[in-house]
Design a protein around this motif. Structure first.
Motif, short mmCIF file in Angstrom:
data_model
loop_
_atom_site.label_atom_id
_atom_site.label_comp_id
_atom_site.label_asym_id
_atom_site.label_seq_id
_atom_site.Cartn_x
_atom_site.Cartn_y
_atom_site.Cartn_z
N LEU A 101 0.70 -1.04 -0.19
CA LEU A 101 0.02 0.04 -0.01
C LEU A 101 0.92 1.42 -0.10
N VAL A 102 0.71 2.35 -0.94
CA VAL A 102 1.69 3.14 -1.26
C VAL A 102 1.10 4.64 -1.26
N PHE A 103 1.74 5.56 -0.41
CA PHE A 103 1.18 6.80 -0.12
C PHE A 103 2.45 7.79 -0.95
N SER A 104 1.98 8.60 -1.74
CA SER A 104 3.15 9.39 -2.29
C SER A 104 2.53 10.79 -2.60
N ALA A 105 3.62 11.96 -2.62
CA ALA A 105 3.50 13.23 -2.72
C ALA A 105 4.31 13.79 -3.79
N GLY A 106 3.82 14.50 -4.91
CA GLY A 106 4.78 14.72 -5.79
C GLY A 106 4.66 16.31 -6.12
N HIS A 107 5.57 16.91 -6.85
CA HIS A 107 5.36 18.28 -7.30
C HIS A 107 6.32 18.54 -8.65
N SER A 108 5.50 19.09 -9.67
CA SER A 108 6.11 19.61 -10.86
C SER A 108 6.11 21.11 -11.24
N SER A 109 6.78 21.42 -11.90
CA SER A 109 6.78 22.96 -12.10
C SER A 109 7.56 23.30 -13.47
N SER A 110 6.96 24.24 -14.06
CA SER A 110 7.40 24.98 -15.29
C SER A 110 7.19 26.46 -15.25
N SER A 111 8.02 27.35 -15.96
CA SER A 111 7.91 28.61 -16.13
C SER A 111 8.43 29.29 -17.59
N VAL A 112 7.59 29.63 -18.37
CA VAL A 112 8.00 29.88 -19.84
C VAL A 112 7.47 31.40 -20.12
N LEU A 113 8.85 32.02 -20.64
CA LEU A 113 8.85 33.37 -20.99
C LEU A 113 8.25 33.51 -22.69
N SER A 114 7.44 34.14 -22.68
CA SER A 114 6.82 34.36 -24.15
C SER A 114 6.34 35.60 -24.65
N GLU A 115 5.81 35.76 -25.94
CA GLU A 115 5.46 37.07 -26.35
C GLU A 115 4.31 36.68 -27.43
N PHE A 116 3.49 37.66 -27.63
CA PHE A 116 2.41 37.48 -28.44
C PHE A 116 2.89 37.53 -29.99
N ARG A 117 2.26 36.22 -30.72
CA ARG A 117 2.64 36.06 -32.05
C ARG A 117 2.36 37.17 -33.12
N LYS A 118 1.11 37.68 -32.87
CA LYS A 118 0.69 38.54 -33.94
C LYS A 118 0.62 40.22 -33.49
N TRP A 119 0.96 40.04 -32.54
CA TRP A 119 0.87 41.79 -31.91
C TRP A 119 2.35 42.02 -31.56
N GLU A 120 2.73 43.49 -31.43
CA GLU A 120 3.71 44.00 -30.87
C GLU A 120 3.29 45.39 -30.66
N GLY A 121 4.23 45.75 -29.57
CA GLY A 121 3.91 47.51 -29.34
C GLY A 121 4.21 48.44 -30.06
N ALA A 122 3.65 49.54 -29.70
CA ALA A 122 3.87 50.72 -30.69
C ALA A 122 5.23 51.25 -30.95
N ASP A 123 6.31 50.66 -30.07
CA ASP A 123 7.62 50.96 -30.16
C ASP A 123 8.32 49.85 -30.91
N GLY A 124 7.56 49.07 -31.65
CA GLY A 124 8.02 47.66 -32.15
C GLY A 124 8.67 46.77 -31.50
N LEU A 125 8.45 46.80 -30.06
CA LEU A 125 9.14 45.79 -29.13
C LEU A 125 8.03 44.57 -28.95
N PRO A 126 8.43 43.58 -28.61
CA PRO A 126 7.52 42.38 -28.47
C PRO A 126 6.67 42.66 -27.14
#
Length: 266
Positions: A101-126
């Motif tokens: 009989l088994v008891f378990s606890a786990g933890h998984s994590s991820s962090s992703v930096l992204s930008e909009f595919r179809k839009w950019e700022g007025a300054d041309g930056l993502p």
């Protein structure tokens, strides 16, 4: 006559005593070797700690667009970007020679930096943002070994097998956190704004797993496991029924986990 018998017994005793004295130190290493090879009783509890890699499924919503679909479509992210580290602790209680009989606890994590595919700022930056995704499952289940884990010698000694493959099933709850923060686009006004969208919730989960324990000595073992969990979680709502994510079906929390670690028999 009796005096001669007495002398013979005395001579035998004088031979026996040094013989035993010589054998005693020779038997000590043998006993130590035997102690290394077996436990004086069958272990009843196993504690395992593993670390590895998590690959979430991030499934679509079928006819309805899921939050994962929306994220992949609007932002420069792919499924593989959400793969990340995974850690797990497990306690097994012996039920029989092949079942725990088994008891378990786990933890998984991820962090992703992204930008909009179809839009950019007025300054041309993502227009950039960060998406963080974590899952913390807590489960109880049954682990079945495909062969006896060891053999008994007499009434007390137990010798572990070197290789012990297993399969199992477990159920419980998984807590998740989905959070996106940074810059976003208002699709009606095309304005760019800063915000933080998040959901902290829980859901039932079922896990299927398989793996192998490899004995190093009588107490220590190496252990590896492949695990697949199934779950779909609701989105967090405030006391007034408001949610940061509206119009999406339940969030897919399923995924595959591969881990390696060490175990201790008690």
């Amino acid at each position: 006559m009796f005096s001669r018998l007495g002398k013979l017994d005395t001579m035998r005793l004088l031979w026996i005593i040094p013989s035993v004295a010589l054998l005693a130190p020779l038997s000590a290493p043998e006993l130590a070797a035997q102690e290394r090879d077996f436990l004086l009783r069958t272990p009843q509890i196993t504690l395992s700690i593993r670390g590895g890699y998590s690959v979430p499924r991030l499934g679509g919503g079928g006819d309805a667009q899921s939050l994962w679909d929306f994220t992949r479509e609007q932002l420069t992210v792919e499924n593989r970007d959400f793969a990340g580290p995974h850690a797990m602790i497990e306690v097994g209680i012996r039920g029989s020679e092949r079942l725990d009989l088994v008891f378990s606890a786990g933890h998984s994590s991820s962090s992703v930096l992204s930008e909009f595919r179809k839009w950019e700022g007025a300054d041309g930056l993502p227009i950039t943002q960060t998406t963080e995704f974590t899952t913390t499952p807590v489960t109880a289940g049954v682990k079945a070994y495909l062969s006896p884990r060891g053999r008994a010698i007499g009434s007390y000694a137990w010798v572990p097998r070197t290789f012990n493959p297993f399969v199992g099933i477990a159920g419980g709850m998984v807590w998740y956190r989905f959070e996106q923060y940074g810059e976003f686009v208002d699709y009606e006004t095309h304005d760019i704004f800063l915000d933080n969208f998040r959901s902290y919730e829980k859901a039932p989960t079922v896990h299927f797993f398989t793996g192998m324990d490899i004995s190093v000595n009588r107490r220590i073992m190496l252990t590896g496991e492949a695990r697949y969990g199934l779950a779909k979680g609701p989105f967090q709502t405030d006391y007034d029924g408001y949610s940061d994510f509206v119009g999406f079906p339940k969030l897919d929390l399923s995924g595959f986990k591969l881990s390696l670690g060490v175990g201790l028999r008690v």
